[in-house]
Design a protein around this motif. Structure first.
Motif, short mmCIF file in Angstrom:
data_model
loop_
_atom_site.label_atom_id
_atom_site.label_comp_id
_atom_site.label_asym_id
_atom_site.label_seq_id
_atom_site.Cartn_x
_atom_site.Cartn_y
_atom_site.Cartn_z
N GLY A 16 -37.98 10.37 -6.71
CA GLY A 16 -36.76 10.60 -7.47
C GLY A 16 -36.42 12.06 -7.65
O GLY A 16 -35.75 12.44 -8.62
N ARG A 17 -36.82 12.91 -6.71
CA ARG A 17 -36.68 14.36 -6.86
C ARG A 17 -36.17 14.96 -5.55
O ARG A 17 -36.58 14.56 -4.46
CB ARG A 17 -38.03 14.96 -7.22
CG ARG A 17 -38.05 16.46 -7.56
CD ARG A 17 -39.43 16.83 -8.07
NE ARG A 17 -39.52 18.20 -8.55
CZ ARG A 17 -40.20 19.17 -7.94
NH1 ARG A 17 -40.85 18.91 -6.80
NH2 ARG A 17 -40.26 20.38 -8.45
N MET A 18 -35.25 15.93 -5.67
CA MET A 18 -34.69 16.61 -4.51
C MET A 18 -34.72 18.12 -4.72
O MET A 18 -34.49 18.60 -5.83
CB MET A 18 -33.24 16.18 -4.28
CG MET A 18 -33.06 14.71 -3.96
SD MET A 18 -31.31 14.33 -3.58
CE MET A 18 -30.56 14.55 -5.18
N SER A 19 -34.99 18.85 -3.65
CA SER A 19 -34.91 20.30 -3.69
C SER A 19 -33.45 20.74 -3.65
O SER A 19 -32.55 19.95 -3.32
CB SER A 19 -35.66 20.91 -2.50
OG SER A 19 -34.97 20.61 -1.30
N ARG A 20 -33.20 22.01 -3.97
CA ARG A 20 -31.84 22.53 -3.88
C ARG A 20 -31.28 22.33 -2.46
O ARG A 20 -30.13 21.93 -2.29
CB ARG A 20 -31.81 24.01 -4.25
CG ARG A 20 -30.40 24.62 -4.11
CD ARG A 20 -30.39 26.13 -4.22
NE ARG A 20 -30.48 26.56 -5.61
CZ ARG A 20 -31.47 27.30 -6.10
NH1 ARG A 20 -32.47 27.65 -5.30
NH2 ARG A 20 -31.47 27.67 -7.36
N ASP B 39 -26.43 26.17 -9.03
CA ASP B 39 -26.50 27.63 -9.10
C ASP B 39 -27.79 28.10 -9.77
O ASP B 39 -28.36 29.13 -9.41
CB ASP B 39 -25.29 28.19 -9.85
CG ASP B 39 -24.02 28.08 -9.03
OD1 ASP B 39 -24.11 27.84 -7.82
OD2 ASP B 39 -22.92 28.21 -9.62
N ARG B 40 -28.23 27.36 -10.80
CA ARG B 40 -29.41 27.78 -11.56
C ARG B 40 -30.60 26.86 -11.36
O ARG B 40 -31.69 27.17 -11.85
CB ARG B 40 -29.05 27.85 -13.05
CG ARG B 40 -27.96 28.85 -13.38
CD ARG B 40 -27.49 28.73 -14.81
NE ARG B 40 -28.56 28.96 -15.77
CZ ARG B 40 -28.41 28.84 -17.10
NH1 ARG B 40 -27.25 28.48 -17.59
NH2 ARG B 40 -29.42 29.08 -17.90
N ALA B 41 -30.42 25.75 -10.71
CA ALA B 41 -31.51 24.76 -10.57
C ALA B 41 -32.17 24.89 -9.21
O ALA B 41 -31.51 25.15 -8.20
CB ALA B 41 -30.96 23.35 -10.75
N HIS B 42 -33.49 24.70 -9.18
CA HIS B 42 -34.21 24.72 -7.90
C HIS B 42 -34.59 23.32 -7.43
O HIS B 42 -34.88 23.11 -6.26
CB HIS B 42 -35.45 25.61 -7.96
CG HIS B 42 -36.36 25.34 -9.12
ND1 HIS B 42 -37.17 24.23 -9.18
CD2 HIS B 42 -36.58 26.05 -10.26
CE1 HIS B 42 -37.88 24.26 -10.31
NE2 HIS B 42 -37.54 25.35 -10.98
N HIS B 43 -34.60 22.36 -8.34
CA HIS B 43 -34.82 20.95 -7.99
C HIS B 43 -33.97 20.09 -8.92
O HIS B 43 -33.58 20.52 -10.01
CB HIS B 43 -36.29 20.53 -8.15
CG HIS B 43 -37.18 20.96 -7.02
ND1 HIS B 43 -37.72 22.23 -6.94
CD2 HIS B 43 -37.62 20.29 -5.91
CE1 HIS B 43 -38.47 22.32 -5.86
NE2 HIS B 43 -38.43 21.16 -5.21
N VAL B 44 -33.74 18.86 -8.49
CA VAL B 44 -33.05 17.86 -9.31
C VAL B 44 -33.94 16.63 -9.39
O VAL B 44 -34.51 16.20 -8.38
CB VAL B 44 -31.69 17.48 -8.70
CG1 VAL B 44 -31.18 16.16 -9.26
CG2 VAL B 44 -30.67 18.58 -8.95
N ARG B 45 -34.06 16.08 -10.60
CA ARG B 45 -34.71 14.78 -10.78
C ARG B 45 -33.63 13.77 -11.18
O ARG B 45 -32.78 14.06 -12.03
CB ARG B 45 -35.77 14.83 -11.88
CG ARG B 45 -36.96 15.67 -11.53
CD ARG B 45 -38.08 15.50 -12.53
NE ARG B 45 -39.16 16.43 -12.27
CZ ARG B 45 -40.41 16.23 -12.64
NH1 ARG B 45 -40.75 15.15 -13.33
NH2 ARG B 45 -41.34 17.13 -12.36
N LEU B 46 -33.70 12.59 -10.59
CA LEU B 46 -32.77 11.53 -10.92
C LEU B 46 -33.32 10.70 -12.06
O LEU B 46 -34.53 10.50 -12.17
CB LEU B 46 -32.53 10.65 -9.70
CG LEU B 46 -32.09 11.37 -8.44
CD1 LEU B 46 -31.98 10.39 -7.27
CD2 LEU B 46 -30.76 12.08 -8.65
N THR B 47 -32.45 10.23 -12.94
CA THR B 47 -32.85 9.35 -14.03
C THR B 47 -32.05 8.05 -13.92
O THR B 47 -31.00 8.01 -13.26
CB THR B 47 -32.58 9.99 -15.41
OG1 THR B 47 -31.19 9.80 -15.76
CG2 THR B 47 -32.92 11.47 -15.43
N PRO B 48 -32.50 6.99 -14.59
CA PRO B 48 -31.73 5.74 -14.60
C PRO B 48 -30.69 5.71 -15.73
O PRO B 48 -30.14 4.65 -16.02
CB PRO B 48 -32.81 4.68 -14.82
CG PRO B 48 -33.85 5.37 -15.64
CD PRO B 48 -33.83 6.81 -15.20
#
Length: 350
Positions: free
Chosen positions: A16-20, A233-242
């Motif tokens: 559930g995680r993606m890089s920039r 712009d400021r994030a290096h990864h994103v986590r998805l939530t339900p």
């Protein structure tokens, strides 16, 4: 699958995680091959919308190059795995999820909607997210494997959890679970003693407090590709939530409240995006949400956005709305044939 605005392509990033880089690549692909609309799902996945059939193969190749889909269609079609969003590297949830993802080929063929929740934090965070096999904590802190629909689970461990889960999945198939379709509807006697009661669930707010980054809420789970790209712009990864939002790792700005009216209301895409819907839904829901608690606006009686009941439910029928309370979409209405202006007046939103 086909929707009113074209093919809908589901993407389930590992853990559930993606890089920039992956996020920016996905946004580019959504704009090039789709209509730029991206949905967040209640299983912490993504949906790229508006894809033309002729572009589907090229889109899948682009996503595979980003490491966001498995080029092996059979592996990609395996049961979705949802992971508690506040997992940390090498904690129990992370170790179990990585081990399971590496062994997905050992699972038997399962019905299309069956899913797995890895929820090994201090208490379940995914109790209200759809899953059929759950790894979570008991009221005394033990790790347990629980079949959905049962109020108790069997003891397991980080080392044995995946073995136990795979064995339970094979039992599900052998004992007729495929015909039932979902674990909660499968009434066969479990093959193991289940004596551990799960701990009380954690609220989304409590989980987000411990997530490594800022929670950005997405009303109705729909975000535009350009808007998502702008958040990086400021994030290096994103986590998805339900919970209709994403965690922006590296962004230390203030988080949105996951229980706000727009994030709590449910509304399907409605007309014209869905051919089943006879009414528009989300503009109406956005206007009514501050005035109608626990709101569900459905374009038709199928109730795709929320299968369960809502305190206030509006169901589209023949271009107007049926209104019901403490009910599901399509339930017998308290009032029928209402247009949007009548609803605004009724709820004091005019």
């Amino acid at each position: 699958m086909m929707a009113g605005d074209g093919l809908l392509v589901r993407v389930r990033p590992r853990l559930g995680r993606m890089s920039r880089m992956q996020v920016l690549g996905l946004c580019d692909a959504a704009l090039r091959h789709g209509n730029g609309h991206i949905d967040l799902t209640n299983r912490a996945g993504l949906q790229i919308r508006g894809v033309k059939e002729r572009d589907h193969g090229e889109l899948v190749q682009a996503l595979a190059a980003l490491g966001l889909v498995n080029p092996d269609a059979s592996r990609e079609a395996a049961a979705p795995v949802i992971l508690t969003p506040d997992w940390m590297p090498d904690d129990a949830s992370d170790m179990i999820a990585r081990a399971l993802l590496d062994r997905m080929g050992e699972l038997p063929p399962l019905p299309p909607k069956v899913g797995i929740a890895i929820d090994a934090g201090p208490a379940p965070a995914l109790a209200h997210s759809p899953a059929d096999f759950r790894i979570e904590r008991s009221e005394h802190g033990e790790l347990i494997l629980r079949a959905e629909g049962r109020d108790k689970g069997m003891a397991t461990s980080v080392e044995k959890a995946v073995d136990n889960l795979i064995a339970l999945a094979h039992w599900f198939v052998r004992s007729g679970g495929v015909k039932a379709g979902r674990m909660a509807r499968h009434t066969a006697l479990l093959p193991h003693p289940a004596s551990h009661i799960p701990a009380g669930s954690r609220s989304p707010s409590a989980v987000i407090e411990f997530c490594p980054g800022r929670f950005h809420g997405v009303p109705f789970g729909r975000i535009e590709a350009d808007a998502l790209r702008g958040l990086m712009d400021r994030a290096h990864h994103v986590r998805l939530t339900p919970w209709r939002g994403i965690i922006l790792e590296g962004d230390d700005g203030p988080s949105d409240g996951p229980a706000g009216p727009l994030l709590s209301a449910d509304a399907c895409p409605g007309a014209p995006a869905c051919p089943q819907a006879s009414v528009g839904t989300r503009d109406l829901a956005a206007r009514l949400a501050p005035f109608a608690s626990d709101l569900h606006v459905s374009g038709c009686a199928k109730g795709c956005a929320r299968p369960g009941p809502a305190a206030t439910v509006l169901t589209g029928r023949n271009g107007c709305f049926d209104l019901a309370f403490n009910a599901r979409a399509g339930s017998p209405p308290a009032r029928s044939g209402l247009d949007p202006q009548q609803l605004f007046t009724l709820f004091g939103a005019s």
